[in-house]
Design a protein around this motif. Structure first.
Motif, PDB file in Angstrom:
ATOM      1  N   ARG A   6      21.859  17.306  68.682  1.00 25.78           N
ATOM      2  CA  ARG A   6      21.046  18.543  68.691  1.00 25.78           C
ATOM      3  C   ARG A   6      20.783  19.005  67.247  1.00 25.78           C
ATOM      4  O   ARG A   6      21.006  20.163  66.876  1.00 25.78           O
ATOM      5  N   ALA A   7      20.291  18.065  66.501  1.00 25.81           N
ATOM      6  CA  ALA A   7      20.230  18.230  65.045  1.00 25.81           C
ATOM      7  C   ALA A   7      18.979  18.986  64.605  1.00 25.81           C
ATOM      8  O   ALA A   7      17.935  18.928  65.257  1.00 25.81           O
ATOM      9  N   PRO A   8      19.094  19.648  63.474  1.00 31.73           N
ATOM     10  CA  PRO A   8      17.905  20.216  62.839  1.00 31.73           C
ATOM     11  C   PRO A   8      17.196  19.139  62.026  1.00 31.73           C
ATOM     12  O   PRO A   8      17.764  18.070  61.766  1.00 31.73           O
ATOM     13  N   TRP A   9      15.960  19.391  61.636  1.00 28.00           N
ATOM     14  CA  TRP A   9      15.365  18.619  60.554  1.00 28.00           C
ATOM     15  C   TRP A   9      14.867  19.596  59.499  1.00 28.00           C
ATOM     16  O   TRP A   9      14.816  20.813  59.737  1.00 28.00           O
ATOM     17  N   VAL A  10      14.487  19.058  58.353  1.00 20.57           N
ATOM     18  CA  VAL A  10      14.019  19.893  57.259  1.00 20.57           C
ATOM     19  C   VAL A  10      12.497  19.867  57.294  1.00 20.57           C
ATOM     20  O   VAL A  10      11.882  18.808  57.177  1.00 20.57           O
ATOM     21  N   GLU A  11      11.896  21.026  57.505  1.00 23.92           N
ATOM     22  CA  GLU A  11      10.427  21.127  57.550  1.00 23.92           C
ATOM     23  C   GLU A  11       9.830  20.932  56.163  1.00 23.92           C
ATOM     24  O   GLU A  11       8.807  20.275  56.011  1.00 23.92           O
ATOM     25  N   SER A  12      10.449  21.543  55.183  1.00 23.67           N
ATOM     26  CA  SER A  12       9.900  21.458  53.829  1.00 23.67           C
ATOM     27  C   SER A  12      10.970  21.846  52.822  1.00 23.67           C
ATOM     28  O   SER A  12      11.913  22.566  53.162  1.00 23.67           O
ATOM     29  N   VAL A  13      10.810  21.330  51.622  1.00 25.06           N
ATOM     30  CA  VAL A  13      11.713  21.713  50.533  1.00 25.06           C
ATOM     31  C   VAL A  13      10.895  22.316  49.398  1.00 25.06           C
ATOM     32  O   VAL A  13       9.745  21.928  49.174  1.00 25.06           O
ATOM     33  N   GLY A  14      11.493  23.262  48.708  1.00 27.97           N
ATOM     34  CA  GLY A  14      10.880  23.849  47.526  1.00 27.97           C
ATOM     35  C   GLY A  14      11.152  22.976  46.313  1.00 27.97           C
ATOM     36  O   GLY A  14      11.858  21.961  46.410  1.00 27.97           O
ATOM     37  N   PRO A  15      10.624  23.356  45.160  1.00 28.49           N
ATOM     38  CA  PRO A  15      10.695  22.509  43.970  1.00 28.49           C
ATOM     39  C   PRO A  15      12.118  22.229  43.480  1.00 28.49           C
ATOM     40  O   PRO A  15      12.353  21.198  42.852  1.00 28.49           O
ATOM     41  N   ALA A  16      13.053  23.098  43.797  1.00 30.89           N
ATOM     42  CA  ALA A  16      14.418  22.896  43.287  1.00 30.89           C
ATOM     43  C   ALA A  16      15.180  21.829  44.074  1.00 30.89           C
ATOM     44  O   ALA A  16      16.143  21.254  43.585  1.00 30.89           O
ATOM     45  N   ALA A  17      14.755  21.574  45.306  1.00 29.85           N
ATOM     46  CA  ALA A  17      15.514  20.677  46.183  1.00 29.85           C
ATOM     47  C   ALA A  17      14.908  19.280  46.178  1.00 29.85           C
ATOM     48  O   ALA A  17      13.707  19.097  45.965  1.00 29.85           O
ATOM     49  N   ARG A  18      15.766  18.291  46.410  1.00 28.70           N
ATOM     50  CA  ARG A  18      15.332  16.895  46.382  1.00 28.70           C
ATOM     51  C   ARG A  18      15.646  16.248  47.727  1.00 28.70           C
ATOM     52  O   ARG A  18      16.778  16.339  48.221  1.00 28.70           O
TER      53      ARG A  18
ATOM     54  N   ALA B 203      18.216  14.623  54.907  1.00 26.40           N
ATOM     55  CA  ALA B 203      19.253  14.804  53.882  1.00 26.40           C
ATOM     56  C   ALA B 203      18.592  15.348  52.619  1.00 26.40           C
ATOM     57  O   ALA B 203      17.517  14.887  52.222  1.00 26.40           O
ATOM     58  N   VAL B 204      19.233  16.355  52.032  1.00 29.32           N
ATOM     59  CA  VAL B 204      18.662  17.074  50.891  1.00 29.32           C
ATOM     60  C   VAL B 204      19.775  17.372  49.899  1.00 29.32           C
ATOM     61  O   VAL B 204      20.920  17.619  50.291  1.00 29.32           O
ATOM     62  N   ARG B 205      19.398  17.354  48.637  1.00 29.49           N
ATOM     63  CA  ARG B 205      20.349  17.730  47.597  1.00 29.49           C
ATOM     64  C   ARG B 205      19.682  18.706  46.631  1.00 29.49           C
ATOM     65  O   ARG B 205      18.490  18.544  46.310  1.00 29.49           O
ATOM     66  N   GLN B 206      20.430  19.670  46.195  1.00 27.77           N
ATOM     67  CA  GLN B 206      19.949  20.589  45.165  1.00 27.77           C
ATOM     68  C   GLN B 206      21.116  20.874  44.239  1.00 27.77           C
ATOM     69  O   GLN B 206      22.029  21.618  44.603  1.00 27.77           O
ATOM     70  N   GLY B 207      21.106  20.291  43.065  1.00 32.88           N
ATOM     71  CA  GLY B 207      22.232  20.461  42.143  1.00 32.88           C
ATOM     72  C   GLY B 207      23.517  20.004  42.821  1.00 32.88           C
ATOM     73  O   GLY B 207      23.615  18.873  43.289  1.00 32.88           O
ATOM     74  N   ARG B 208      24.488  20.917  42.902  1.00 36.10           N
ATOM     75  CA  ARG B 208      25.761  20.561  43.530  1.00 36.10           C
ATOM     76  C   ARG B 208      25.834  21.028  44.990  1.00 36.10           C
ATOM     77  O   ARG B 208      26.917  21.226  45.528  1.00 36.10           O
ATOM     78  N   LEU B 209      24.672  21.147  45.620  1.00 34.57           N
ATOM     79  CA  LEU B 209      24.612  21.456  47.061  1.00 34.57           C
ATOM     80  C   LEU B 209      24.016  20.254  47.786  1.00 34.57           C
ATOM     81  O   LEU B 209      23.049  19.647  47.312  1.00 34.57           O
ATOM     82  N   LEU B 210      24.599  19.929  48.938  1.00 36.47           N
ATOM     83  CA  LEU B 210      24.213  18.743  49.699  1.00 36.47           C
ATOM     84  C   LEU B 210      24.125  19.147  51.165  1.00 36.47           C
ATOM     85  O   LEU B 210      24.940  19.937  51.643  1.00 36.47           O
ATOM     86  N   ALA B 211      23.144  18.607  51.887  1.00 34.98           N
ATOM     87  CA  ALA B 211      23.052  18.920  53.317  1.00 34.98           C
ATOM     88  C   ALA B 211      22.496  17.731  54.074  1.00 34.98           C
ATOM     89  O   ALA B 211      21.554  17.074  53.618  1.00 34.98           O
ATOM     90  N   THR B 212      23.097  17.462  55.241  1.00 35.51           N
ATOM     91  CA  THR B 212      22.589  16.406  56.121  1.00 35.51           C
ATOM     92  C   THR B 212      22.421  16.967  57.535  1.00 35.51           C
ATOM     93  O   THR B 212      23.233  17.772  57.993  1.00 35.51           O
ATOM     94  N   SER B 213      21.353  16.513  58.210  1.00 33.57           N
ATOM     95  CA  SER B 213      21.143  16.883  59.623  1.00 33.57           C
ATOM     96  C   SER B 213      22.162  16.209  60.516  1.00 33.57           C
ATOM     97  O   SER B 213      22.370  16.630  61.641  1.00 33.57           O
ATOM     98  N   PHE B 214      22.724  15.116  60.007  1.00 29.27           N
ATOM     99  CA  PHE B 214      23.602  14.275  60.825  1.00 29.27           C
ATOM    100  C   PHE B 214      25.060  14.504  60.443  1.00 29.27           C
ATOM    101  O   PHE B 214      25.372  15.348  59.604  1.00 29.27           O
ATOM    102  N   HIS B 215      25.942  13.733  61.103  1.00 30.41           N
ATOM    103  CA  HIS B 215      27.390  13.976  61.035  1.00 30.41           C
ATOM    104  C   HIS B 215      28.137  12.804  60.405  1.00 30.41           C
ATOM    105  O   HIS B 215      28.725  11.994  61.128  1.00 30.41           O
TER     106      HIS B 215
END
Ligand SMILES: NC(=O)CC[C@H](N)C(=O)O
Length: 201
Positions: free
Chosen positions: A142-154, A170-182
């Motif tokens: 029941r995962a989310p996805w990322v619709e869009s990222v701003g300029p700071a995120a990769r 999966a997205v990274r911004q500096g020392r922040l990391l996020a994945t839709s999966f587990h």
């Protein structure tokens, strides 16, 4: 010479806490559950696990953790969110319940429960930038996805094929990391190693 392992907290309000503790310890960190604001002071990084973002948000408010979490992350605490945890680290969400708030930190818009009913749970091999040795077997629940990222995120990972090919997961911004999966559910701790390296770095 090896330095002391970093101490990484796992937000333990709700969700898949134990699995992250285990994966982090495999990846060379010391891990502990976090339930109180003062416990945030003694960690070098934070994992926000999967679970249910509406419940996690309500509990974070009830436990007086939402503002301290925002402050710590805004002041540079490395954080890694999986699934509901990805939602919690998003600056903007779609498909939330009325009034639903996040911790924020990553300049992205995340859609809750995005993959829909027939496809609510599935697995796919996802290439993650920064993770060597081939794709990660990604488990989506029941995962989310990322619709869009701003300029700071990769963007560092996308669905490889099928109806939802190229969706950002999966997205990274500096020392922040996020994945839709587990990544905590597969026994493959390479994504946790990436985060532990981000915490050390
Ligand atoms: N496995 C998960 O973390 C699911 C996330 C959940 N659908 C939510 O909105 O929070």
């Amino acid at each position: 010479m090896s330095s002391a392992p970093p101490v990484i907290g796992v937000l333990a309000l709700q969700g898949g806490v134990r699995e992250h503790v285990r994966a982090l310890e495999h990846a060379g960190a010391r891990a502990r559950g976090i339930r109180r604001p003062d416990e945030l002071d003694s960690v070098d990084g934070l994992v926000v696990p999967g679970g249910e973002s509406t419940t996690m948000w309500r509990l974070a408010v009830a436990f007086d953790l939402l503002e301290p979490l925002r402050e710590r992350i805004a002041s540079g605490l490395p954080a890694f969110g999986t699934c509901a945890g990805m939602i919690m680290l998003a600056d903007r969400i779609e498909g939330g319940v009325p009034g639903q708030q996040t911790i924020g930190g990553i300049d992205m818009t995340v859609r809750r429960n995005a993959f829909g009913r027939q496809n609510a749970s599935f697995e796919a091999p996802v290439e993650v930038t920064g993770v060597d040795g081939g794709p990660v077997e990604a488990v989506f629940i029941r995962a989310p996805w990322v619709e869009s990222v701003g300029p700071a995120a990769r963007v560092i990972g996308r669905v490889p094929r099928g109806d939802q090919a190229d969706r950002i997961v999966a997205v990274r911004q500096g020392r922040l990391l996020a994945t839709s999966f587990h990544p905590e559910l597969t026994g493959d701790t390479r994504v946790h190693r990436l985060f532990v390296d981000m915490v050390k770095g």
